[in-house]
Structures are given as C-alpha cells and as structure tokens.
Design a protein around this motif. Structure first.
Motif, PDB file in Angstrom:
ATOM      1  N   SER A 163     -10.226  98.317  57.701  1.00 43.38           N
ATOM      2  CA  SER A 163     -10.545  97.127  58.479  1.00 43.38           C
ATOM      3  C   SER A 163      -9.477  96.044  58.376  1.00 43.38           C
ATOM      4  CB  SER A 163     -11.896  96.590  58.032  1.00 43.38           C
ATOM      5  OG  SER A 163     -12.221  95.445  58.762  1.00 43.38           O
ATOM      6  N   CYS A 164      -9.139  95.618  57.151  1.00 41.99           N
ATOM      7  CA  CYS A 164      -8.184  94.521  57.004  1.00 41.99           C
ATOM      8  C   CYS A 164      -6.778  94.993  56.621  1.00 41.99           C
ATOM      9  CB  CYS A 164      -8.697  93.488  56.007  1.00 41.99           C
ATOM     10  SG  CYS A 164      -8.806  94.081  54.315  1.00 41.99           S
TER      11      CYS A 164
ATOM     12  N   CYS B 294     -14.956  97.220  50.858  1.00 41.88           N
ATOM     13  CA  CYS B 294     -13.757  96.419  50.661  1.00 41.88           C
ATOM     14  C   CYS B 294     -14.149  95.065  50.077  1.00 41.88           C
ATOM     15  CB  CYS B 294     -13.009  96.248  51.979  1.00 41.88           C
ATOM     16  SG  CYS B 294     -11.571  95.187  51.837  1.00 41.88           S
TER      17      CYS B 294
ATOM     18  N   CYS C 123      -7.336  99.501  53.308  1.00 43.38           N
ATOM     19  CA  CYS C 123      -8.649  99.245  53.890  1.00 43.38           C
ATOM     20  C   CYS C 123      -8.560  99.500  55.394  1.00 43.38           C
ATOM     21  CB  CYS C 123      -9.068  97.807  53.618  1.00 43.38           C
ATOM     22  SG  CYS C 123     -10.503  97.287  54.575  1.00 43.38           S
TER      23      CYS C 123
ATOM     24  N   THR D  43      -8.067  97.103  47.593  1.00 44.57           N
ATOM     25  CA  THR D  43      -9.262  96.260  47.627  1.00 44.57           C
ATOM     26  C   THR D  43     -10.534  97.098  47.775  1.00 44.57           C
ATOM     27  OG1 THR D  43      -9.047  96.000  50.013  1.00 44.57           O
ATOM     28  CG2 THR D  43      -8.044  94.289  48.643  1.00 44.57           C
TER      29      THR D  43
ATOM     30  N   GLU E  36     -12.272  92.513  49.938  1.00 41.17           N
ATOM     31  CA  GLU E  36     -11.595  91.442  50.671  1.00 41.17           C
ATOM     32  C   GLU E  36     -12.318  91.022  51.941  1.00 41.17           C
ATOM     33  OE1 GLU E  36      -8.766  88.839  49.853  1.00 41.17           O
ATOM     34  OE2 GLU E  36      -8.934  90.699  48.711  1.00 41.17           O
ATOM     35  N   CYS E  37     -12.604  92.011  52.815  1.00 43.05           N
ATOM     36  CA  CYS E  37     -13.189  91.672  54.111  1.00 43.05           C
ATOM     37  C   CYS E  37     -14.647  92.096  54.246  1.00 43.05           C
ATOM     38  CB  CYS E  37     -12.374  92.294  55.243  1.00 43.05           C
ATOM     39  SG  CYS E  37     -12.438  94.097  55.281  1.00 43.05           S
TER      40      CYS E  37
HETATM   41 ZN    ZN Z   1     -10.809  95.071  53.958  1.00 41.23          ZN
END
Ligand code: ZN
Length: 95
Positions: free
Chosen positions: A18-19, A49, A16, A24, A51-52
């Motif tokens: 971002s995270c 994503c 990802c 994810t 997750e985030c």
């Molecule tokens: Zn993420």
C-alpha cells in the motif's frame, strides 16, 4: 543450482503493497474463520503495515524461473528412471 520449486518469501522485510515502505509489515492475527483458514494452509499469512494500516494476505512462498527449470529437471529424471526400469524389466522378464 538450487533444486527447489518453491522459494520462501520474507514479507517482514519486503515492501508494503500500500505505502511502499520497507520493514513496516508485521504478522497479523486472524480475526475470523476465513482468515484462520488461510493461516491453516501455511501457504500464505496475514500481515499488517504499522505505517499506513494496510492489512492483507501475502504469500509465504513464490515460484520463479528456477522453479520451472527444477520442474523440468524432475520430469526428465522421472521419465529417464521409468525408461531404465522398463528396460531392465523387459530384459529380465520379457519374451
Ligand atoms: Zn504501509
């Protein structure tokens, strides 16, 4: 040797942006005309994503060093073929 210029990427199994978590990212549905047009090009796709909550565009294809080797190979091949054809034509129809 792989004679390919574009290599498929697999955003579903990559990190990802971002995270940084792996696995994810899932495909996301287009929400407006701009996003629909991106999907329409088939070059990139929309991802999200789990997750985030990051949402964005990721390319489906990428180029790497083999792309340039392949491209150079095709150029040399084309030039060589053109040269041979020219020689044959000159031999048969020239002067
Ligand atoms: Zn993420």
């Amino acid at each position: 040797m792989q004679l390919r210029i574009f290599f498929k990427t697999y955003p579903e199994t990559s990190r990802c942006p971002s995270c940084g978590k792996i696995g994810t990212i899932r495909r996301s549905r287009a929400k407006n005309l701009f996003e629909s047009s991106i999907k329409f090009t088939r070059v990139a796709n929309l991802f999200k994503c789990r997750e985030c909550g990051w949402r964005g565009i990721l390319k489906k294809y990428m180029v790497n060093k083999y792309s340039f080797i392949t491209l150079a190979f095709y150029i040399i091949l084309t030039v060589s073929v053109a040269y041979v054809i020219r020689q044959v034509l000159l031999k048969n129809f020239g002067s």
